[in-house]
Design a protein around this motif. Structure first.
Motif, mmCIF file in Angstrom:
data_model
loop_
_atom_site.group_PDB
_atom_site.id
_atom_site.type_symbol
_atom_site.label_atom_id
_atom_site.label_comp_id
_atom_site.label_asym_id
_atom_site.label_seq_id
_atom_site.Cartn_x
_atom_site.Cartn_y
_atom_site.Cartn_z
ATOM 1 N N GLU A 1 0.761 -1.240 0.000
ATOM 2 C CA GLU A 1 0.000 0.000 0.000
ATOM 3 C C GLU A 1 0.797 1.300 0.000
ATOM 4 O OE1 GLU A 1 -2.392 0.033 3.566
ATOM 5 O OE2 GLU A 1 -0.668 -0.409 4.822
ATOM 6 N N ILE A 2 2.104 1.263 0.188
ATOM 7 C CA ILE A 2 2.906 2.488 0.262
ATOM 8 C C ILE A 2 4.119 2.353 -0.661
ATOM 9 C CG2 ILE A 2 4.227 4.037 1.782
ATOM 10 C CD1 ILE A 2 2.492 2.913 4.120
ATOM 11 N N GLY A 3 4.410 3.390 -1.413
ATOM 12 C CA GLY A 3 5.513 3.379 -2.371
ATOM 13 C C GLY A 3 6.867 3.678 -1.758
ATOM 14 N N LYS A 4 7.201 3.001 -0.666
ATOM 15 C CA LYS A 4 8.508 3.159 0.001
ATOM 16 C C LYS A 4 9.128 1.793 0.188
ATOM 17 C CE LYS A 4 7.541 7.284 2.719
ATOM 18 N NZ LYS A 4 7.443 7.826 4.071
ATOM 19 N N CYS A 5 10.428 1.709 -0.061
ATOM 20 C CA CYS A 5 11.153 0.439 0.085
ATOM 21 C C CYS A 5 12.406 0.661 0.906
ATOM 22 C CB CYS A 5 11.488 -0.127 -1.302
ATOM 23 S SG CYS A 5 10.049 -0.680 -2.221
ATOM 24 N N GLU A 6 12.235 0.888 2.198
ATOM 25 C CA GLU A 6 13.347 1.109 3.101
ATOM 26 C C GLU A 6 13.723 -0.212 3.743
ATOM 27 O OE1 GLU A 6 11.684 4.075 5.703
ATOM 28 O OE2 GLU A 6 11.738 5.605 4.131
ATOM 29 N N GLY A 7 14.954 -0.658 3.483
ATOM 30 C CA GLY A 7 15.432 -1.909 4.043
ATOM 31 C C GLY A 7 15.854 -1.732 5.477
ATOM 32 N N PRO A 8 16.170 -2.822 6.136
ATOM 33 C CA PRO A 8 16.264 -4.147 5.534
ATOM 34 C C PRO A 8 14.962 -4.942 5.536
ATOM 35 C CG PRO A 8 17.094 -4.278 7.765
ATOM 36 C CD PRO A 8 16.706 -2.833 7.518
ATOM 37 N N ASP A 9 13.901 -4.435 6.212
ATOM 38 C CA ASP A 9 12.689 -5.265 6.332
ATOM 39 C C ASP A 9 11.534 -4.822 5.424
ATOM 40 O OD1 ASP A 9 11.777 -2.947 7.568
ATOM 41 O OD2 ASP A 9 11.622 -3.852 9.553
ATOM 42 N N PHE A 10 11.656 -3.673 4.785
ATOM 43 C CA PHE A 10 10.644 -3.134 3.863
ATOM 44 C C PHE A 10 9.281 -2.954 4.514
ATOM 45 C CE2 PHE A 10 13.576 -5.492 0.924
ATOM 46 C CZ PHE A 10 14.248 -4.355 0.468
ATOM 47 N N LYS A 11 9.238 -2.812 5.831
ATOM 48 C CA LYS A 11 7.969 -2.527 6.518
ATOM 49 C C LYS A 11 7.414 -1.178 6.071
ATOM 50 C CE LYS A 11 7.807 -6.211 9.118
ATOM 51 N NZ LYS A 11 6.834 -7.264 8.918
ATOM 52 N N SER A 12 8.277 -0.318 5.540
ATOM 53 C CA SER A 12 7.861 0.993 5.038
ATOM 54 C C SER A 12 6.844 0.882 3.908
ATOM 55 C CB SER A 12 9.082 1.784 4.547
ATOM 56 O OG SER A 12 9.740 1.063 3.513
ATOM 57 N N ALA A 13 6.759 -0.280 3.255
ATOM 58 C CA ALA A 13 5.804 -0.489 2.162
ATOM 59 C C ALA A 13 4.390 -0.753 2.683
ATOM 60 C CB ALA A 13 6.260 -1.646 1.275
ATOM 61 N N GLY A 14 4.219 -0.865 3.990
ATOM 62 C CA GLY A 14 2.899 -1.087 4.563
ATOM 63 C C GLY A 14 2.378 -2.487 4.300
ATOM 64 N N GLU A 15 1.080 -2.631 4.422
ATOM 65 C CA GLU A 15 0.423 -3.925 4.224
ATOM 66 C C GLU A 15 0.096 -4.128 2.750
ATOM 67 O OE1 GLU A 15 0.265 -6.012 6.769
ATOM 68 O OE2 GLU A 15 1.191 -4.441 7.968
ATOM 69 N N HIS A 16 -0.559 -5.233 2.435
ATOM 70 C CA HIS A 16 -0.983 -5.487 1.055
ATOM 71 C C HIS A 16 -1.927 -4.382 0.590
ATOM 72 C CE1 HIS A 16 -0.186 -10.091 0.984
ATOM 73 N NE2 HIS A 16 0.863 -9.390 1.357
ATOM 74 N N PHE A 17 -1.837 -4.046 -0.692
ATOM 75 C CA PHE A 17 -2.732 -3.062 -1.293
ATOM 76 C C PHE A 17 -4.130 -3.680 -1.310
ATOM 77 C CE2 PHE A 17 -4.159 -0.931 -5.396
ATOM 78 C CZ PHE A 17 -4.479 0.261 -4.774
ATOM 79 N N ASN A 18 -5.064 -3.078 -0.577
ATOM 80 C CA ASN A 18 -6.375 -3.681 -0.360
ATOM 81 C C ASN A 18 -7.458 -2.598 -0.281
ATOM 82 O OD1 ASN A 18 -8.358 -5.583 0.189
ATOM 83 N ND2 ASN A 18 -7.796 -5.798 2.336
ATOM 84 N N PRO A 19 -7.658 -1.829 -1.363
ATOM 85 C CA PRO A 19 -8.602 -0.712 -1.308
ATOM 86 C C PRO A 19 -10.066 -1.118 -1.138
ATOM 87 C CG PRO A 19 -7.895 -1.081 -3.557
ATOM 88 C CD PRO A 19 -7.049 -1.975 -2.686
ATOM 89 N N HIS A 20 -10.403 -2.373 -1.356
ATOM 90 C CA HIS A 20 -11.794 -2.807 -1.270
ATOM 91 C C HIS A 20 -12.071 -3.680 -0.038
ATOM 92 C CE1 HIS A 20 -12.234 -1.031 -5.172
ATOM 93 N NE2 HIS A 20 -11.257 -1.773 -5.630
ATOM 94 N N ALA A 21 -11.132 -3.686 0.921
ATOM 95 C CA ALA A 21 -11.297 -4.391 2.203
ATOM 96 C C ALA A 21 -11.691 -5.859 2.033
ATOM 97 C CB ALA A 21 -12.295 -3.660 3.091
ATOM 98 N N LYS A 22 -10.978 -6.569 1.160
ATOM 99 C CA LYS A 22 -11.200 -8.005 0.936
ATOM 100 C C LYS A 22 -10.285 -8.806 1.853
ATOM 101 C CE LYS A 22 -13.744 -7.703 -2.935
ATOM 102 N NZ LYS A 22 -14.863 -8.490 -3.353
ATOM 103 N N LYS A 23 -10.516 -10.104 1.930
ATOM 104 C CA LYS A 23 -9.619 -11.011 2.638
ATOM 105 C C LYS A 23 -8.470 -11.383 1.704
ATOM 106 C CE LYS A 23 -12.015 -11.676 6.438
ATOM 107 N NZ LYS A 23 -11.559 -11.272 7.725
ATOM 108 N N HIS A 24 -7.358 -11.828 2.282
ATOM 109 C CA HIS A 24 -6.191 -12.199 1.489
ATOM 110 C C HIS A 24 -6.401 -13.499 0.726
ATOM 111 C CE1 HIS A 24 -2.133 -12.964 0.191
ATOM 112 N NE2 HIS A 24 -2.271 -14.189 0.658
ATOM 113 N N GLY A 25 -5.824 -13.539 -0.466
ATOM 114 C CA GLY A 25 -5.642 -14.797 -1.160
ATOM 115 C C GLY A 25 -6.441 -14.992 -2.424
ATOM 116 N N LEU A 26 -5.741 -15.433 -3.458
ATOM 117 C CA LEU A 26 -6.379 -15.748 -4.727
ATOM 118 C C LEU A 26 -7.318 -16.945 -4.595
ATOM 119 C CD1 LEU A 26 -3.354 -15.218 -7.136
ATOM 120 C CD2 LEU A 26 -5.269 -13.657 -6.711
ATOM 121 N N LEU A 27 -7.152 -17.760 -3.547
ATOM 122 C CA LEU A 27 -8.023 -18.911 -3.319
ATOM 123 C C LEU A 27 -9.119 -18.622 -2.297
ATOM 124 C CD1 LEU A 27 -5.265 -21.688 -3.157
ATOM 125 C CD2 LEU A 27 -6.664 -21.022 -5.122
ATOM 126 N N SER A 28 -9.139 -17.414 -1.745
ATOM 127 C CA SER A 28 -10.104 -17.054 -0.712
ATOM 128 C C SER A 28 -11.470 -16.751 -1.315
ATOM 129 C CB SER A 28 -9.614 -15.822 0.057
ATOM 130 O OG SER A 28 -10.627 -15.331 0.911
#
Length: 184
Positions: free
Chosen positions: A83-110
């Motif tokens: 969800e965020i356009g930042k890639c600060e290492g070493p853990d890349f937590k700066s990128a936030g969570e998965h991009f999820n603008p429609h508040a769905k559950k995770h997974g292509l099989l979900s």
């Protein structure tokens, strides 16, 4: 999980891992062309060193994603739009969570998903390289849309250490973030 569910999960993971198999190399910093229909990013590892790149091209049915990486451990890796356009290492937590603008559950099989950021697994060979190309139908490059990769602050493409199981919320048990590329 019963035996039938396990078999379906295995089949689903195999299909996700096999998705996409063509790409061309991409280099350079994140940049958009004058029409705003093509975006490129450089993907870096946890040490900040470039390990590849990706190109995102707006097409009538979605965004064409072409990815090429090298120096990634051999195996199957979850990778997602975050969800965020930042890639600060070493853990890349700066990128936030998965991009999820429609508040769905995770997974292509979900049955209640997927996130707009959920994509098929990435498979790297013994030489640490992977190339994929596919049309991602859950996102756009059109600014001002809720599912736009070019939203305020951008988004990021993140590669994880392990395979995404395709259904465990919030991130498919894909493990640590091992590479990242900002999309702006």
């Amino acid at each position: 999980m019963n035996r039938k569910q396990g078999g379906l999960l295995s089949l689903g993971l195999l299909l996700l891992a096999a998705a996409g198999c063509e790409s061309k190399p991409v280099a350079g910093q994140a940049a958009a062309d004058a029409a705003g229909s093509v975006v490129r990013t450089t993907i870096v590892n946890t040490e900040g060193k470039p390990v590849g790149g990706a190109t995102f091209t707006q097409e009538p049915g979605g965004v064409r994603v072409k990815l090429e990486v090298k120096g990634i451990p051999q195996g199957v890796h979850g990778f997602h739009f975050h969800e965020i356009g930042k890639c600060e290492g070493p853990d890349f937590k700066s990128a936030g969570e998965h991009f999820n603008p429609h508040a769905k559950k995770h997974g292509l099989l979900s049955m209640e998903g997927p996130h707009a950021g959920d994509m098929p697994n990435l498979v790297t060979g013994a030489d640490g390289t992977a190339q994929v190309e596919w049309l991602e139908t859950k996102v756009t490059l059109a600014k001002g849309k809720p599912d736009s990769l070019l939203k305020e602050g951008g988004t990021a493409l993140v590669i994880h250490e392990k395979a995404d199981d395709g259904m465990t919320d919030p991130a498919g048990n894909a493990g640590a973030r091992i590479a990242c590329g900002p999309i702006r």
